[in-house]
Design a protein around this motif. Structure first.
Motif, PDB file in Angstrom:
ATOM      1  N   GLY A   1      46.712  30.035  38.050  1.00  0.00           N
ATOM      2  CA  GLY A   1      46.750  31.025  36.978  1.00  0.00           C
ATOM      3  C   GLY A   1      47.849  31.895  37.544  1.00  0.00           C
ATOM      4  O   GLY A   1      48.225  32.083  38.596  1.00  0.00           O
TER       5      GLY A   1
ATOM      6  N   LYS B   1      47.903  35.230  37.519  1.00  0.00           N
ATOM      7  CA  LYS B   1      47.540  36.163  37.882  1.00  0.00           C
ATOM      8  C   LYS B   1      47.894  36.343  39.498  1.00  0.00           C
ATOM      9  O   LYS B   1      48.432  37.336  39.947  1.00  0.00           O
TER      10      LYS B   1
ATOM     11  N   ILE C   1      51.491  36.764  40.199  1.00  0.00           N
ATOM     12  CA  ILE C   1      51.861  37.767  40.091  1.00  0.00           C
ATOM     13  C   ILE C   1      51.865  38.885  41.217  1.00  0.00           C
ATOM     14  O   ILE C   1      52.705  39.492  41.997  1.00  0.00           O
TER      15      ILE C   1
ATOM     16  N   TYR D   1      50.737  44.410  32.321  1.00  0.00           N
ATOM     17  CA  TYR D   1      49.467  43.730  33.051  1.00  0.00           C
ATOM     18  C   TYR D   1      49.151  44.548  34.352  1.00  0.00           C
ATOM     19  O   TYR D   1      50.233  44.634  35.114  1.00  0.00           O
TER      20      TYR D   1
ATOM     21  N   ASN E   1      51.712  41.509  26.670  1.00  0.00           N
ATOM     22  CA  ASN E   1      50.406  42.291  26.734  1.00  0.00           C
ATOM     23  C   ASN E   1      51.040  43.469  27.317  1.00  0.00           C
ATOM     24  O   ASN E   1      51.475  43.748  28.321  1.00  0.00           O
TER      25      ASN E   1
ATOM     26  N   ALA F   1      52.849  34.287  29.860  1.00  0.00           N
ATOM     27  CA  ALA F   1      51.430  33.966  29.524  1.00  0.00           C
ATOM     28  C   ALA F   1      51.164  33.752  28.171  1.00  0.00           C
ATOM     29  O   ALA F   1      50.066  33.057  27.795  1.00  0.00           O
ATOM     30  N   TYR F   2      51.807  34.194  27.225  1.00  0.00           N
ATOM     31  CA  TYR F   2      51.615  34.108  25.592  1.00  0.00           C
ATOM     32  C   TYR F   2      52.637  33.307  25.056  1.00  0.00           C
ATOM     33  O   TYR F   2      52.736  33.455  23.901  1.00  0.00           O
TER      34      TYR F   2
ATOM     35  N   SER G   1      46.421  29.227  30.287  1.00  0.00           N
ATOM     36  CA  SER G   1      45.166  30.093  29.688  1.00  0.00           C
ATOM     37  C   SER G   1      44.855  30.228  28.408  1.00  0.00           C
ATOM     38  O   SER G   1      43.988  30.146  28.044  1.00  0.00           O
ATOM     39  N   LYS G   2      46.146  30.792  27.753  1.00  0.00           N
ATOM     40  CA  LYS G   2      46.019  31.317  26.599  1.00  0.00           C
ATOM     41  C   LYS G   2      46.113  30.188  25.453  1.00  0.00           C
ATOM     42  O   LYS G   2      45.719  30.023  24.481  1.00  0.00           O
TER      43      LYS G   2
ATOM     44  N   ARG H   1      42.062  28.131  35.645  1.00  0.00           N
ATOM     45  CA  ARG H   1      43.071  28.693  36.556  1.00  0.00           C
ATOM     46  C   ARG H   1      44.311  27.735  36.802  1.00  0.00           C
ATOM     47  O   ARG H   1      44.318  27.132  37.745  1.00  0.00           O
TER      48      ARG H   1
ATOM     49  N   TYR I   1      46.511  40.504  20.886  1.00  0.00           N
ATOM     50  CA  TYR I   1      46.288  41.981  20.897  1.00  0.00           C
ATOM     51  C   TYR I   1      46.889  42.534  19.613  1.00  0.00           C
ATOM     52  O   TYR I   1      48.202  42.297  19.322  1.00  0.00           O
TER      53      TYR I   1
HETATM   54  C1  LIG Z   1      50.646  39.405  30.697  1.00  0.00           C
HETATM   55  C2  LIG Z   1      49.660  38.752  31.525  1.00  0.00           C
HETATM   56  N1  LIG Z   1      49.999  38.049  32.487  1.00  0.00           N
HETATM   57  C3  LIG Z   1      49.016  37.243  33.120  1.00  0.00           C
HETATM   58  C4  LIG Z   1      47.811  36.989  32.943  1.00  0.00           C
HETATM   59  C5  LIG Z   1      46.910  36.225  33.582  1.00  0.00           C
HETATM   60  O1  LIG Z   1      47.148  34.812  33.311  1.00  0.00           O
HETATM   61  P1  LIG Z   1      46.307  33.759  33.972  1.00  0.00           P
HETATM   62  O2  LIG Z   1      44.882  33.216  33.656  1.00  0.00           O
HETATM   63  O3  LIG Z   1      47.196  32.676  34.031  1.00  0.00           O
HETATM   64  O4  LIG Z   1      45.892  34.232  35.600  1.00  0.00           O
HETATM   65  C6  LIG Z   1      47.205  37.778  31.781  1.00  0.00           C
HETATM   66  C7  LIG Z   1      45.870  37.589  31.077  1.00  0.00           C
HETATM   67  O5  LIG Z   1      45.432  38.151  30.469  1.00  0.00           O
HETATM   68  C8  LIG Z   1      48.246  38.561  30.975  1.00  0.00           C
HETATM   69  O6  LIG Z   1      47.909  39.096  30.077  1.00  0.00           O
END
Ligand SMILES: Cc1ncc(COP(=O)(O)O)c(C=O)c1O
Length: 388
Positions: free
Chosen positions: A101, A103, A106, A127, A177, A207-208, A238-239, A247, A324
């Motif tokens: 993932g 996250k 990051i 985020y 986001n 991510a989007y 993910s999305k 993940r 969103y």
């Molecule tokens: C901007 C942004 N980056 C990363 C993520 C996390 O993504 P992942 O599910 O791949 O960890 C999100 C999840 O909402 C997000 O909004």
């Protein structure tokens, strides 16, 4: 108690704690709460991806430690996707690593790039891990406000010179986001020049990437000439494929950054489950009509919610991407007081913008990840019950 590290003690309080307490209390008395808070797709992972996972999981070879570098199949699938989708040439050997993932990446990239006293420039609102990641790494996150008048892009020229002098990296992401903003001008080209001039690693959080509406197609940062010289992109499954629980993602771009990230990661985790690498490759290589259907579904929900919010006096604008809606709160409210009002009067959870950074104050975020009927019910309640 003094046994915890300063890094843990310095993490900001969880901003949804009060909302969660209220929700638990309401639910305990039988109140039906609709959550437009968290952005977690409500529809299932497409069947062909589940099927690929199902097959792979029965192969005992997938049951052992995977490689941290990723299987050739996975890395080639990411490179193939980048080529087809963005026209970006990616070397699957040196420019791609799987992520558990976006996250974790990051947070972990901060450990790979920051020394104590180094600065990370973090999009604000953003985020939340854009600011906690640098903190965990012992560095400093400096908020870079996204300006509504610039289409929620940062004003790169306005960044404080003393922060810039200490900055090693910058986090941005579009479709964005929480604001739903997309890039339609030369911002990425300016970002490449900025990264070069100030010797920054640019991290674009994509991510989007594929959740866009009205014919808009989002670019990759890596499409920009010179982008690979200054940065990397985090791509997430993910999305696009409703795979938040699985993940799965990839870091793509500058090979030195990818290599440093890999050296760090081999000490933190043991890679992505091999069966998941196969299922992710199937997602990326396979038919993409499920992604188009998802976009149509979110666009429909967006078009339900925007006019309803406008009818109660919120200046919500329809976003071209993300899952969103970002709207300024009515005069006299903070983001927290308005989120409280909607929860108290309509039993609907929305996210206070301040949870995404100081520049999120004055806004609330509505997530489009509830079934149409629930969203319609939320809209009805907001229109009928919320009295400003
Ligand atoms: C901007 C942004 N980056 C990363 C993520 C996390 O993504 P992942 O599910 O791949 O960890 C999100 C999840 O909402 C997000 O909004």
């Amino acid at each position: 108690m003094s046994r915890f590290s300063q890094r843990v003690e310095s993490l900001p309080p969880y901003l949804f704690a009060e909302i969660e307490r209220k929700v638990a209390a309401k639910r305990a008395t039988g109140v039906d709460i609709i959550s437009l808070g968290i952005g977690d797709p409500d529809t299932p992972t497409p069947a062909h991806i589940v099927e690929a996972m199902n097959e792979a999981i029965h192969d005992p070879k997938t049951h052992q430690y995977p490689t941290n570098k990723g299987t050739a199949e996975f890395r080639q699938a990411v490179a193939g996707y980048y080529e087809r989708r963005f026209g970006v040439d990616v070397d699957p050997e040196t420019e791609v690593i799987p992520l558990l993932g976006a996250k974790e990446a990051i947070a972990h990239i901060c450990l790979a790039l920051l020394n104590e006293s180094d600065v990370c420039l973090s999009a604000d609102p953003g985020y939340p891990v854009y600011t906690t990641g640098p903190l965990i790494a012992g560095g400093t996150a400096v908020h870079v406000p996204l300006r509504p008048e610039l289409g929620f892009q940062p004003d790169l020229e306005a960044i404080e010179p003393s922060a810039l002098a200490r900055a090693k990296m910058i986090f941005v992401g579009y479709p964005n986001n929480p604001t739903g903003a997309v890039i339609e001008d030369d911002f990425f080209a300016r970002l490449v020049a900025f990264g070069r001039e100030h010797d920054l690693v640019v991290i674009h959080d994509n991510a989007y990437a594929d959740i866009t509406f009205d014919g808009y197609v989002a670019p990759s940062f890596l499409e920009t000439p010179g982008a690979k010289d200054v940065g990397v992109e985090f791509f997430s499954l993910s999305k696009s494929y409703n795979m938040t629980g699985w993940r799965a993602g990839a870091i793509v771009g500058n090979r030195d950054v990818v290599d440093a990230f890999w050296r760090l990661k081999t000490n933190m985790d043991s890679g992505m489950f091999a069966a998941l690498q196969h299922a992710s490759a199937v997602a990326l290589n396979g038919p993409q009509d499920s992604v188009r259907a998802l976009c149509a579904m979110y666009a429909h929900r967006r078009d339900l919610l925007v006019p309803a919010l406008q009818r109660i006096g919120l200046q919500a604008r329809p976003p071209k991407g993300s899952i969103y809606l970002w709207a300024p709160v009515p005069a006299g409210h903070t983001s927290g007081s308005f989120a409280d009002l909607v929860l108290d009067q309509a039993d609907v959870i929305v996210s206070p913008g301040a949870a995404y950074g100081p520049s999120g104050e004055g806004y609330v975020r509505f997530s489009l990840t509830v079934p149409d009927a629930r969203l319609e019910e939320a809209v009805r309640r907001i229109e009928e019950r919320v009295r400003l």
